[in-house]
Design a protein around this motif. Structure first.
Motif, PDB file in Angstrom:
ATOM      1  N   ALA A 123      25.866  27.627 -33.272  1.00 36.68           N
ATOM      2  CA  ALA A 123      25.975  26.399 -34.051  1.00 36.68           C
ATOM      3  C   ALA A 123      26.944  25.413 -33.403  1.00 36.68           C
ATOM      4  O   ALA A 123      26.769  24.195 -33.511  1.00 36.68           O
ATOM      5  CB  ALA A 123      26.422  26.726 -35.474  1.00 36.68           C
ATOM      6  N   PRO A 126      24.880  23.656 -29.494  1.00 38.91           N
ATOM      7  CA  PRO A 126      23.432  23.599 -29.688  1.00 38.91           C
ATOM      8  C   PRO A 126      22.624  23.478 -28.403  1.00 38.91           C
ATOM      9  O   PRO A 126      21.410  23.732 -28.413  1.00 38.91           O
ATOM     10  CB  PRO A 126      23.249  22.368 -30.578  1.00 38.91           C
ATOM     11  CG  PRO A 126      24.471  21.545 -30.357  1.00 38.91           C
ATOM     12  CD  PRO A 126      25.575  22.515 -30.115  1.00 38.91           C
ATOM     13  N   SER A 267      23.897  26.777 -40.389  1.00 40.22           N
ATOM     14  CA  SER A 267      23.201  26.442 -39.149  1.00 40.22           C
ATOM     15  C   SER A 267      21.719  26.204 -39.397  1.00 40.22           C
ATOM     16  O   SER A 267      21.141  26.677 -40.385  1.00 40.22           O
ATOM     17  CB  SER A 267      23.382  27.594 -38.152  1.00 40.22           C
ATOM     18  OG  SER A 267      22.466  27.515 -37.087  1.00 40.22           O
ATOM     19  N   ASP A 268      21.082  25.491 -38.462  1.00 38.45           N
ATOM     20  CA  ASP A 268      19.638  25.314 -38.548  1.00 38.45           C
ATOM     21  C   ASP A 268      18.889  26.609 -38.236  1.00 38.45           C
ATOM     22  O   ASP A 268      17.679  26.702 -38.429  1.00 38.45           O
ATOM     23  CB  ASP A 268      19.167  24.207 -37.597  1.00 38.45           C
ATOM     24  CG  ASP A 268      19.470  24.508 -36.138  1.00 38.45           C
ATOM     25  OD1 ASP A 268      20.351  25.352 -35.860  1.00 38.45           O
ATOM     26  OD2 ASP A 268      18.820  23.909 -35.262  1.00 38.45           O
TER      27      ASP A 268
END
Length: 408
Positions: A123, A126, A267-268
């Motif tokens: 995170a 990236p 986080s994504d």
């Protein structure tokens, strides 16, 4: 110790022969006893990693042979004087032959396991490539750990959409005790090391957090240690990786597991976080000791009761029925202080012993500033900025709580 690397069709093969003074029993850097079963392993780098710098090959091999080597290590190609000196000062071994220039690189790679800690590092960076080290069976050693779902972890890594390099290896089957396992914790980076020149790596980031870096929990003791020999920049491994042009970076080395859990969940990639080694693609097994411990952290972070079918009498819960100290005790204190209804969970006895409170564990919500200072220079500013903005730094009093920590 004599070390030889050969390569054929995208596979590096390491073979080592012990000198008369070497032994098949030893200990890795944290003191865990290890016993050698076989003297070869394979690392599948595929089309990449065709001609790594000799220092990278030597460092990769040293993460495997260090516990058995007593006086000298002879590599199959010359290494740089700096690497030889780091081996001499760190382990007291003569290393050679010497005759290669030092190497360097620019990019940071993440040693990515898919767990909350390594996802927290992901995170923060990236754009960093992931290198995932995947356990596969050894041709001469039976795999009695078929419940370990290495293929699931690799598949989850593929779903991240990040630049990803999966490196299968049977390295963990070198040992007869523990079985399977790494001779040194640092062997998890072998894939990244063999690919370092192809990827122009100038550092390797791992997800070791505050407890592992500063509180020496994990497999050994629970205490504050400013000079951790495994992960400290001034320790033998820190100096060795730096000499090979790939200094170790611990971007979350100043924060606790509750913080890395928050970072991972924010986080994504949160839907892909997986700390369990036994679950399938549908999710973690929810039956092992690691799942129970991580559920405590997750419940504390989310401020809710524990969700588990395990009882205090179950095998995974046994460690928490005994008096402390506990592995990772600071995190257990954090969870016990925050989970509603902890007295009805498998951690009830631990909570009674620890008597932790929200106030006594508040220091774990912030970042320990010396960890930022340890970050290699190219990424120090980025780590510091992230921690100041998203986590916050410990006060002087909170720093003293870290440095006065003991679980005994």
């Amino acid at each position: 110790m004599r070390v030889t690397w050969t390569r054929d069709e995208g596979v590096w093969r390491l073979v080592f022969l012990l000198d008369p003074e070497d032994e098949t029993t030893g200990a890795c850097t944290d003191g865990t006893p290890v016993e050698l079963r076989t003297n070869s392993c394979h690392v599948h780098t595929g089309a990449g990693g065709g001609s790594p710098h000799p220092d990278l090959l030597a460092l990769s091999a040293w993460t495997v042979v260090a516990p058995w080597t007593r006086r000298r290590v002879t590599f199959d190609r010359p290494i740089s004087p700096g690497l030889a000196e780091a081996l001499r000062t760190g382990w007291g071994v003569d290393a050679g032959p010497v005759g290669e220039d030092a190497r360097s690189g620019a990019r940071l790679a993440v040693s990515y396991s898919g767990g909350a800690d390594s996802m927290a590092v992901a995170a923060m960076f990236p754009d960093a490539p992931f290198v995932h080290f995947q356990r596969v069976s050894h041709p001469r050693v039976p795999n009695r750990w078929t419940h370990y779902r290495a293929e699931v972890l690799a598949d989850l890594a593929r779903r991240t959409g990040r630049e990803l390099h999966i490196v299968p290896s049977d390295l963990e089957f070198l040992l007869s005790r523990p079985r399977p396992g790494y001779p040194e914790h640092h062997a998890v980076t072998v894939g990244a090391l063999l690919l370092a020149d192809d990827l122009d790596l100038g550092g390797v980031a791992l997800g070791y957090e505050l407890g592992s870096r500063w509180l020496d929990n994990g497999r050994q003791a629970d205490r504050f240690s400013s000079d951790n020999p495994m992960w400290g920049t001034r320790g033998p491994w820190g100096r060795l990786y730096a000499a090979a042009g790939v200094p170790l970076a611990l971007p979350v080395g100043g924060v606790s597991e509750p913080v890395t859990m928050r970072m991972a969940l924010g986080s994504d990639l949160a839907h892909l976080v997986r700390w369990c080694l036994r679950g399938d693609m549908s999710g973690p097994c929810q039956k092992c000791g690691k799942c129970l411990r991580k559920e405590l952290i997750l419940a504390a972070v989310e401020g809710r009761p524990l969700k588990t079918t395990l009882t205090a009498r179950s095998v995974p819960a046994r460690p928490w029925q005994q008096p402390p100290p506990y592995p990772g005790q600071e995190t257990i204190e954090y969870g016990c202080a925050r989970v509603p209804g902890i007295e009805t969970t498998p951690f009830a006895n631990a909570a009674e012993h620890l008597r932790a409170t929200v106030e006594s564990t508040r220091w774990m919500d912030h970042c320990y500033p010396p960890a930022i200072d340890e970050t290699p220079e190219p990424w120090r500013g980025e780590v510091g900025a992230y921690m100041r903005e998203h986590v916050g730094l410990m006060t002087a009093d909170e720093q003293r709580q870290v440095e006065a920590w003991t679980a005994v």
